[in-house]
Design a protein around this motif. Structure first.
Motif, PDB file in Angstrom:
ATOM      1  N   LEU A 157       0.834  -1.083   0.224  1.00 47.56           N
ATOM      2  CA  LEU A 157       0.093  -0.066   0.281  1.00 47.56           C
ATOM      3  C   LEU A 157       1.088   1.431  -0.014  1.00 47.56           C
ATOM      4  CD1 LEU A 157      -3.147  -0.662   2.493  1.00 47.56           C
ATOM      5  CD2 LEU A 157      -2.872  -0.868  -0.148  1.00 47.56           C
ATOM      6  N   ALA A 158       2.376   1.323   0.511  1.00 47.18           N
ATOM      7  CA  ALA A 158       2.841   2.023   0.262  1.00 47.18           C
ATOM      8  C   ALA A 158       3.907   2.709  -0.724  1.00 47.18           C
ATOM      9  CB  ALA A 158       3.787   1.867   1.845  1.00 47.18           C
ATOM     10  N   THR A 159       3.520   1.602  -1.718  1.00 47.96           N
ATOM     11  CA  THR A 159       4.361   1.956  -3.267  1.00 47.96           C
ATOM     12  C   THR A 159       2.995   1.693  -4.250  1.00 47.96           C
ATOM     13  OG1 THR A 159       4.707  -0.398  -2.921  1.00 47.96           O
ATOM     14  CG2 THR A 159       6.258   1.132  -1.903  1.00 47.96           C
ATOM     15  N   LEU A 160       1.876   1.854  -3.997  1.00 49.56           N
ATOM     16  CA  LEU A 160       0.937   1.756  -4.911  1.00 49.56           C
ATOM     17  C   LEU A 160       0.485   3.161  -6.374  1.00 49.56           C
ATOM     18  CD1 LEU A 160      -2.331   1.940  -2.632  1.00 49.56           C
ATOM     19  CD2 LEU A 160      -1.813  -0.145  -4.087  1.00 49.56           C
ATOM     20  N   PRO A 161       0.665   2.131  -7.285  1.00 50.64           N
ATOM     21  CA  PRO A 161       0.563   2.917  -8.149  1.00 50.64           C
ATOM     22  C   PRO A 161      -0.725   4.682  -8.372  1.00 50.64           C
ATOM     23  CG  PRO A 161      -0.345   1.698  -8.836  1.00 50.64           C
ATOM     24  CD  PRO A 161       0.283   1.059  -7.554  1.00 50.64           C
ATOM     25  N   ASP A 162      -0.504   5.084  -8.798  1.00 48.82           N
ATOM     26  CA  ASP A 162      -0.969   6.341  -8.731  1.00 48.82           C
ATOM     27  C   ASP A 162      -2.957   6.300  -9.422  1.00 48.82           C
ATOM     28  OD1 ASP A 162       0.612   8.096  -7.804  1.00 48.82           O
ATOM     29  OD2 ASP A 162       0.955   8.763 -10.242  1.00 48.82           O
ATOM     30  N   ASP A 163      -2.702   5.076  -9.665  1.00 47.41           N
ATOM     31  CA  ASP A 163      -4.216   5.346 -10.004  1.00 47.41           C
ATOM     32  C   ASP A 163      -5.005   3.903  -9.283  1.00 47.41           C
ATOM     33  OD1 ASP A 163      -2.628   2.176 -10.937  1.00 47.41           O
ATOM     34  OD2 ASP A 163      -4.231   2.473 -12.644  1.00 47.41           O
ATOM     35  N   GLY A 164      -4.319   3.536  -8.219  1.00 46.29           N
ATOM     36  CA  GLY A 164      -4.695   2.186  -6.768  1.00 46.29           C
ATOM     37  C   GLY A 164      -5.806   3.032  -5.689  1.00 46.29           C
ATOM     38  N   PRO A 165      -6.316   2.319  -5.215  1.00 46.78           N
ATOM     39  CA  PRO A 165      -7.493   2.193  -4.288  1.00 46.78           C
ATOM     40  C   PRO A 165      -6.950   3.158  -3.220  1.00 46.78           C
ATOM     41  CG  PRO A 165      -6.198  -0.044  -3.533  1.00 46.78           C
ATOM     42  CD  PRO A 165      -5.581   0.794  -5.153  1.00 46.78           C
ATOM     43  N   ARG A 166      -7.633   3.372  -3.119  1.00 46.09           N
ATOM     44  CA  ARG A 166      -7.685   4.653  -1.804  1.00 46.09           C
ATOM     45  C   ARG A 166      -9.298   4.229  -0.819  1.00 46.09           C
ATOM     46  NH1 ARG A 166      -6.210  10.535  -3.492  1.00 46.09           N
ATOM     47  NH2 ARG A 166      -5.392  10.583  -5.845  1.00 46.09           N
ATOM     48  N   GLY A 167      -8.628   5.249   0.485  1.00 45.51           N
ATOM     49  CA  GLY A 167     -10.483   4.597   1.615  1.00 45.51           C
ATOM     50  C   GLY A 167      -9.941   3.036   1.751  1.00 45.51           C
ATOM     51  N   GLY A 168      -9.042   2.025   1.179  1.00 40.70           N
ATOM     52  CA  GLY A 168      -9.316   0.533   1.184  1.00 40.70           C
ATOM     53  C   GLY A 168      -9.462   0.491   2.313  1.00 40.70           C
ATOM     54  N   PHE A 169      -9.479  -0.991   3.020  1.00 42.47           N
ATOM     55  CA  PHE A 169      -8.357  -2.041   4.050  1.00 42.47           C
ATOM     56  C   PHE A 169      -8.641  -3.067   3.323  1.00 42.47           C
ATOM     57  CE2 PHE A 169     -10.454  -4.439   8.538  1.00 42.47           C
ATOM     58  CZ  PHE A 169      -8.981  -4.334   8.767  1.00 42.47           C
ATOM     59  N   PHE A 170      -7.218  -3.359   3.138  1.00 37.50           N
ATOM     60  CA  PHE A 170      -6.425  -4.701   3.146  1.00 37.50           C
ATOM     61  C   PHE A 170      -5.464  -5.416   3.431  1.00 37.50           C
ATOM     62  CE2 PHE A 170      -7.257  -1.178   0.103  1.00 37.50           C
ATOM     63  CZ  PHE A 170      -7.651  -1.326  -1.342  1.00 37.50           C
ATOM     64  N   ASP A 171      -5.558  -6.604   3.411  1.00 36.14           N
ATOM     65  CA  ASP A 171      -4.738  -7.998   3.547  1.00 36.14           C
ATOM     66  C   ASP A 171      -4.436  -8.484   2.430  1.00 36.14           C
ATOM     67  OD1 ASP A 171      -6.790  -9.869   3.055  1.00 36.14           O
ATOM     68  OD2 ASP A 171      -7.233 -10.304   5.114  1.00 36.14           O
ATOM     69  N   GLU A 172      -3.126  -9.271   2.401  1.00 33.65           N
ATOM     70  CA  GLU A 172      -2.250 -10.200   1.478  1.00 33.65           C
ATOM     71  C   GLU A 172      -3.740 -10.250   0.442  1.00 33.65           C
ATOM     72  OE1 GLU A 172       1.620 -11.798   1.896  1.00 33.65           O
ATOM     73  OE2 GLU A 172       0.687 -11.113   3.989  1.00 33.65           O
ATOM     74  N   GLU A 173      -4.252 -11.136   0.814  1.00 34.38           N
ATOM     75  CA  GLU A 173      -5.573 -11.701   0.051  1.00 34.38           C
ATOM     76  C   GLU A 173      -6.167 -10.091  -0.724  1.00 34.38           C
ATOM     77  OE1 GLU A 173      -7.555 -14.691   1.559  1.00 34.38           O
ATOM     78  OE2 GLU A 173      -5.643 -15.663   2.330  1.00 34.38           O
ATOM     79  N   GLY A 174      -6.211  -9.133  -0.168  1.00 37.13           N
ATOM     80  CA  GLY A 174      -7.570  -8.624  -0.673  1.00 37.13           C
ATOM     81  C   GLY A 174      -7.903  -7.399  -0.098  1.00 37.13           C
ATOM     82  N   PRO A 175      -9.090  -6.660  -0.740  1.00 40.10           N
ATOM     83  CA  PRO A 175      -9.772  -6.195  -0.247  1.00 40.10           C
ATOM     84  C   PRO A 175     -10.378  -6.631   1.361  1.00 40.10           C
ATOM     85  CG  PRO A 175     -10.822  -5.419  -2.198  1.00 40.10           C
ATOM     86  CD  PRO A 175     -10.469  -6.819  -1.926  1.00 40.10           C
ATOM     87  N   ILE A 176     -10.755  -6.325   2.865  1.00 43.96           N
ATOM     88  CA  ILE A 176     -11.472  -7.029   3.647  1.00 43.96           C
ATOM     89  C   ILE A 176     -12.434  -6.453   4.078  1.00 43.96           C
ATOM     90  CG2 ILE A 176     -10.888  -7.056   6.079  1.00 43.96           C
ATOM     91  CD1 ILE A 176      -8.502  -6.825   5.417  1.00 43.96           C
ATOM     92  N   PRO A 177     -13.900  -7.140   3.753  1.00 43.56           N
ATOM     93  CA  PRO A 177     -15.075  -6.468   4.302  1.00 43.56           C
ATOM     94  C   PRO A 177     -15.339  -5.927   6.317  1.00 43.56           C
ATOM     95  CG  PRO A 177     -15.407  -9.100   4.974  1.00 43.56           C
ATOM     96  CD  PRO A 177     -13.696  -8.338   4.076  1.00 43.56           C
ATOM     97  N   TRP A 178     -15.443  -4.590   6.688  1.00 36.85           N
ATOM     98  CA  TRP A 178     -15.756  -4.251   7.544  1.00 36.85           C
ATOM     99  C   TRP A 178     -16.819  -3.334   8.581  1.00 36.85           C
ATOM    100  CZ3 TRP A 178     -14.716   1.152   9.339  1.00 36.85           C
ATOM    101  CH2 TRP A 178     -14.814   1.870   8.021  1.00 36.85           C
TER     102      TRP A 178
END
Length: 243
Positions: free
Chosen positions: A222-243
């Motif tokens: 997440l610290a090295t996302l490209p400029d079109d990366g996701p915003r305001g999300g919650f992630f682990d290594e497998e992808g988005p986490i429901p919360w």
């Protein structure tokens, strides 16, 4: 979500970076070409972490930082500007579990002061540091903010033991992440939350199955996302986490 490889001469601050996941994040960012500011309150532990990172080839320097103090956060920003002249990545990693009784924080027994103490570090601390660092981050062409959270704070998953103070603090941190992301939606600043998983650290009594390096992986992503990366999300290594 491909990582941005343009990390030459970029600068990152990791709070609570003197041990555990924070130290692993600092080491991982250093390996990716970042100059790393090791934010920690204890001078001896901070210096030991810096020396260890330098021995591993990381361009690291220490920054005195108590996330519970607005004055300390402001002084840390001044110190980073003087030392490095810029800041591209902030990882809000510093956090505490709070007092635990027989392995749990029972909400029916939880004192307000105990909850306040956890919030002070895990939520208000991230707010203080983020706002103090914003003038530096806003100068970066690709600023990233990563808030270290936990699935225990998910309103959907209800994972882990009953830790009413700690889990609630992570729920609030996730909400804060969303609002920062909304605030910066039309800017280069990308803000997300990360869950490192159940990691062997002082926090878990070193009894967990994952290493700090494994826990650090999602923060590095997440610290090295490209400029079109996701915003305001919650992630682990497998992808988005429901919360």
């Amino acid at each position: 979500m491909a990582e941005n490889s343009m990390t030459d001469s970029r600068v990152a601050l990791v709070t609570g970076a003197n041990k555990g996941i924070g130290l692993a994040i600092a080491r991982g960012l250093g390996a990716r070409g970042f100059r790393v500011a090791v934010g920690a309150r204890d001078e001896d532990r901070r210096e030991a972490a810096v020396q260890g990172l330098r021995a591993d080839g990381v361009d690291a320097f220490g920054v005195a930082l108590d996330v519970n103090s607005v004055r300390s956060a402001g002084a840390a920003a001044t110190a980073i500007e003087a030392e490095a002249g810029r800041l591209d990545v902030l990882v809000n990693n510093a956090g505490i579990a709070g007092r635990v009784e027989e392995g749990v924080q029972d909400p029916t027994m939880l004192e307000v002061e105990a909850l306040r103490t956890v919030m002070e570090t895990n939520v208000y601390g991230a707010l203080r540091v983020t706002n103090a660092m914003l003038p530096l981050l806003e100068r970066s062409p690709a600023p990233r903010i990563v808030n270290m959270s936990s699935t225990m704070g998910s309103l959907a998953l209800h994972t882990g033991p009953l830790l009413a103070a700690y889990a609630s603090s992570k729920t609030m941190l996730n909400a804060l992440t969303v609002h920062y992301a909304r605030r910066f939606a039309q800017t280069p600043i990308i803000v997300n939350s990360a869950c490192p998983g159940y990691v062997a650290t002082d926090f878990t009594g070193h009894a967990a199955p994952r290493t700090p390096e494994q826990g650090a992986a999602i923060a590095l992503h997440l610290a090295t996302l490209p400029d079109d990366g996701p915003r305001g999300g919650f992630f682990d290594e497998e992808g988005p986490i429901p919360w």
